[in-house]
Design a protein around this motif. Structure first.
Motif: not given
Length: 175
Positions: A1-17
């Motif tokens: 069962m999805e407990l978070t909003a169905p319109n959620s999006v999760y973002l992550d970055l990797e950077t040079t520092g």
């Protein structure tokens, strides 16, 4: 069962520092949907920097790895489209957002910082700063029982871990 909003999006970055003042650049970006599907994921070629040895020792992305990949500017439109009107959840949102144009956050219905929400739910006092101690994503993911499907410190695996932490927070009634 999805407990978070169905319109959620999760973002992550990797950077040079870790420099948020415009010197460092994005090397990898990932967006994961509410059901865990990969919405967007790519390495990115920085426009200015040619080497990032300290960051490379953490996430393993070398200058050779990003040859032939697009720049951040070249992928911004699809990223903005995927975030548009959705709840955008990021582990340490102020940090990651400092690497992205304002249009990314402005297009989201709301931006939520998973790190701050986890710190409050975990509840370890921080006498130096007041409030609660911030925890690294690896700690939070382990605490909530996340099963890694990739290597930590890759944008896609970290976005999936952020989703797991956010779902745990939702089950706790903390978000």
């Amino acid at each position: 069962m999805e407990l978070t909003a169905p319109n959620s999006v999760y973002l992550d970055l990797e950077t040079t520092g870790l420099n948020c003042n415009g010197e460092d650049e994005v090397l990898e970006i990932a967006l994961v949907g509410a059901d865990g599907e990969t919405l967007f994921h790519t390495l990115l070629k920085p426009e200015r920097l040619k080497a990032w040895p300290v960051a490379e020792s953490i996430h393993g992305i070398s200058p050779d790895d990003v040859v032939g990949y697009p720049s951040l500017d070249e992928v911004l439109n699809p990223v903005i489209d995927l975030v548009w009107g959705r709840q955008l959840v990021i582990y340490n949102a102020p940090f990651d957002l400092s690497f992205l144009p304002d249009a990314v956050a402005e297009g989201a219905a709301e931006v939520r910082c998973c790190m701050l929400a986890f710190a409050q739910a975990y509840g370890e006092p921080d006498p130096k700063r007041g409030g609660f101690k911030w925890k690294k994503l690896g700690f939070a993911a382990e605490h909530v029982g996340h099963v890694w499907s990739g290597r930590a410190h890759s944008a896609l695996a970290d976005a999936q871990a952020t989703r797991s932490v956010w779902q745990w927070l939702a089950r706790q009634g903390a978000v």
